[in-house]
Design an enzyme around this catalytic site. Structure first.
Site, PDB file in Angstrom:
ATOM      1  CG  ASP A  78     -14.408   8.452   7.905  1.00 17.77           C
ATOM      2  OD1 ASP A  78     -13.508   8.819   7.127  1.00 17.77           O
ATOM      3  OD2 ASP A  78     -14.261   7.540   8.736  1.00 17.77           O
ATOM      4  CG  HIS A 110     -11.976   9.109  12.276  1.00 17.02           C
ATOM      5  ND1 HIS A 110     -12.175   8.187  13.276  1.00 17.02           N
ATOM      6  CD2 HIS A 110     -12.216   8.437  11.110  1.00 17.02           C
ATOM      7  CE1 HIS A 110     -12.536   7.029  12.733  1.00 17.02           C
ATOM      8  NE2 HIS A 110     -12.547   7.153  11.420  1.00 17.02           N
ATOM      9  CG  HIS A 114     -11.608   9.454   2.705  1.00 17.33           C
ATOM     10  ND1 HIS A 114     -10.291   9.075   2.640  1.00 17.33           N
ATOM     11  CD2 HIS A 114     -12.083   8.947   3.857  1.00 17.33           C
ATOM     12  CE1 HIS A 114      -9.989   8.366   3.715  1.00 17.33           C
ATOM     13  NE2 HIS A 114     -11.055   8.275   4.475  1.00 17.33           N
ATOM     14  CG  ASP A 150      -8.277   6.660   7.040  1.00 18.40           C
ATOM     15  OD1 ASP A 150      -8.389   6.430   8.259  1.00 18.40           O
ATOM     16  OD2 ASP A 150      -9.262   6.765   6.288  1.00 18.40           O
ATOM     17  CG  HIS A 155     -10.376  -1.047   5.913  1.00 22.18           C
ATOM     18  ND1 HIS A 155     -11.630  -0.956   5.402  1.00 22.18           N
ATOM     19  CD2 HIS A 155     -10.198   0.063   6.670  1.00 22.18           C
ATOM     20  CE1 HIS A 155     -12.180   0.167   5.821  1.00 22.18           C
ATOM     21  NE2 HIS A 155     -11.335   0.807   6.581  1.00 22.18           N
ATOM     22  CD  GLU A 203     -10.471   3.756   9.741  1.00 21.75           C
ATOM     23  OE1 GLU A 203     -11.541   4.406   9.661  1.00 21.75           O
ATOM     24  OE2 GLU A 203     -10.331   2.627   9.233  1.00 21.75           O
ATOM     25  CG  HIS A 232     -16.012   4.555  10.138  1.00 19.73           C
ATOM     26  ND1 HIS A 232     -14.706   4.510   9.756  1.00 19.73           N
ATOM     27  CD2 HIS A 232     -16.434   3.269  10.148  1.00 19.73           C
ATOM     28  CE1 HIS A 232     -14.331   3.297   9.510  1.00 19.73           C
ATOM     29  NE2 HIS A 232     -15.337   2.517   9.740  1.00 19.73           N
ATOM     30  CE1 TYR A 235     -15.032   6.934   2.598  1.00 22.13           C
ATOM     31  CE2 TYR A 235     -16.969   7.415   3.909  1.00 22.13           C
ATOM     32  CZ  TYR A 235     -15.595   7.352   3.778  1.00 22.13           C
ATOM     33  OH  TYR A 235     -14.807   7.700   4.834  1.00 22.13           O
TER      34      TYR A 235
HETATM   35 FE1  FEO Z   1     -12.890   6.000   9.404  1.00 17.39          FE
HETATM   36 FE2  FEO Z   1     -11.407   7.603   6.660  1.00 17.39          FE
HETATM   37  O1  FEO Z   1     -11.505   6.781   8.346  1.00 17.39           O
END
Ligand code: FEO
Length: 387
Positions: free
Chosen positions: A163, A78, A222, A82, A24, A80, A144, A191
């Site tokens: 995250d 989370h 991640h 991903d 993104h 999101e 996040h 990040y």
């Molecule tokens: Fe806020 Fe890796 O997603």
């Protein structure tokens, strides 16, 4: 595709996105991973999932250990995509599984996937017994998204931090003692600067809530898992969320016929003469997400644009829009540029910097090509203003 053991009966079962370079808008020059974790106990628990297109890779890793149909709990730290993107496929297989998430997590997952799954909404501090082990959920809103939580496993001293503490690195190595620490830290800072920076206050609250936990491992969602350098990454996060800046100036610009670039060079010299660290970053050659990594610790942010059709250069506008969204606090801005006849761009840059909440120095504007006398004047005047 093999799972990787964190501790007895606890495995990384995520996926590696080797070739992603645009996350993104963030330049992920080293790719990334989506980290999911499997805990084998009386109840089998999966923590987070992976981006939808890599679901088969995750399922292959899980299937090396158990039949995915046997999963009892899926912890969704989370919403999101991903991390939640493979939930539909997982829950189609693990039909008996309950999803544990925050109230905002339930709302977000329902909005994303239009499914009425077996949700069990958690409270912060709530404990779930899974046999010999217990999982504690700590809500960390805005680290996040509003739905975030982290999951702590006290018996193994593992924090599944989602995250927080992550980095975008694709590699077969999973732990922080298997890659150079400088690279991991560089990516962790990038990040933070591009994902977490607007939420420094919330990060601080989360760090305070987690301060007394005994930790052997921090397993983010991640990149690399922290097991050997926990004090280092915790100390960096302490500094980053405290918004500590250095005597450092980032000079960001685009140029048409080199005049704005020449002004940028004099601005760099002025800061160097005052003993500042400087980073000169032309927008034709630097990605806005790399510039943000430098901005994160810079006291001064100087932005230059010539005037093009009564406006900013488009890539300067792109950077300023990105900067305004991330909005680092307590910075000093300086707008500058050369122009031909109307010169609106410099005022427009200054307006953006003010909208970021920055104090601003008097802008620098020169018609057409700056001469030596003008450049010396710029440098002298600026040196007098730098604190
Ligand atoms: Fe806020 Fe890796 O997603």
């Amino acid at each position: 595709m093999k799972p990787i053991k964190l501790k007895d009966n606890i495995y990384w079962v995520g996926a590696i996105d080797w070739n992603i370079r645009n996350f993104h808008g963030y330049l992920t020059q080293r790719g990334t991973t989506y980290n999911a974790f499997l805990i084998i106990d009386e109840k089998i628990t999966l923590i987070d999932t992976v981006k939808y297109h890599l679901v088969d890779e995750m399922l292959e890793r899980i299937s090396e250990i158990i039949d995915p149909a046997d999963i009892d709990y899926v912890i969704s730290n989370h919403v999101e995509p991903d991390h939640s993107g493979s939930l539909p496929e997982i829950l189609a297989i693990a039909k008996k599984a309950a999803i544990l998430t925050t109230p905002n997590g339930e709302k977000g997952l329902k909005a994303h996937y239009k499914e009425d799954w077996n949700f069990q909404v958690t409270k912060t501090g709530e404990v779930l017994n899974i046999g010999k082990r217990n999982l504690t959920f700590v809500h960390t809103p805005m680290v996040h998204w509003p739905d975030n939580m982290v999951t702590y496993l006290p018996e193994e001293k593992i924090l599944f931090s989602n995250d927080a503490f992550g980095q975008h690195i694709a590699s077969s190595e999973r732990f922080d003692d298997q890659l150079p620490l400088g690279i991991i830290m560089e990516e962790a800072q990038k990040y933070y600067a591009n994902i977490v920076l607007p939420f420094g206050t919330q990060v601080k609250k989360a760090l305070d809530a987690l301060a007394n936990l005994e930790l052997d491992i921090i397993a983010p969602s991640h990149g690399i898992i922290w097991r050997s350098n926990l004090p280092a990454i915790l100390s960096e996060y302490d500094k980053w969320c405290a918004n500590i800046t250095e005597d450092k100036a980032v000079i960001v610009y685009d140029t048409m016929w080199h005049s704005t670039e020449i002004i940028a060079e004099k601005i760099v010299s002025a800061f160097e003469n005052k003993g500042y660290k400087t980073r000169s970053m032309g927008l034709k050659d630097n990605h806005i997400s790399d510039i943000m990594t430098e901005v994160q610790t810079a006291k001064y942010i100087c932005v230059g644009s010539p005037t093009l059709n009564n406006n900013l250069m488009p890539n300067v506008a792109s950077f300023l829009t990105y900067l305004r969204g991330l909005a680092p606090k307590n910075r000093i801005g300086l707008a500058f540029g050369s122009y031909g006849w109307s010169g609106q761009s410099i005022g427009q840059v200054e307006q953006y910097l003010k909208e970021c909440g920055f104090d601003t120095l008097e802008n620098i504007r020169i018609q057409y090509i700056p001469d030596e006398e003008q450049l010396e004047k710029i440098m002298d005047e600026l040196e007098n203003k730098i604190v």
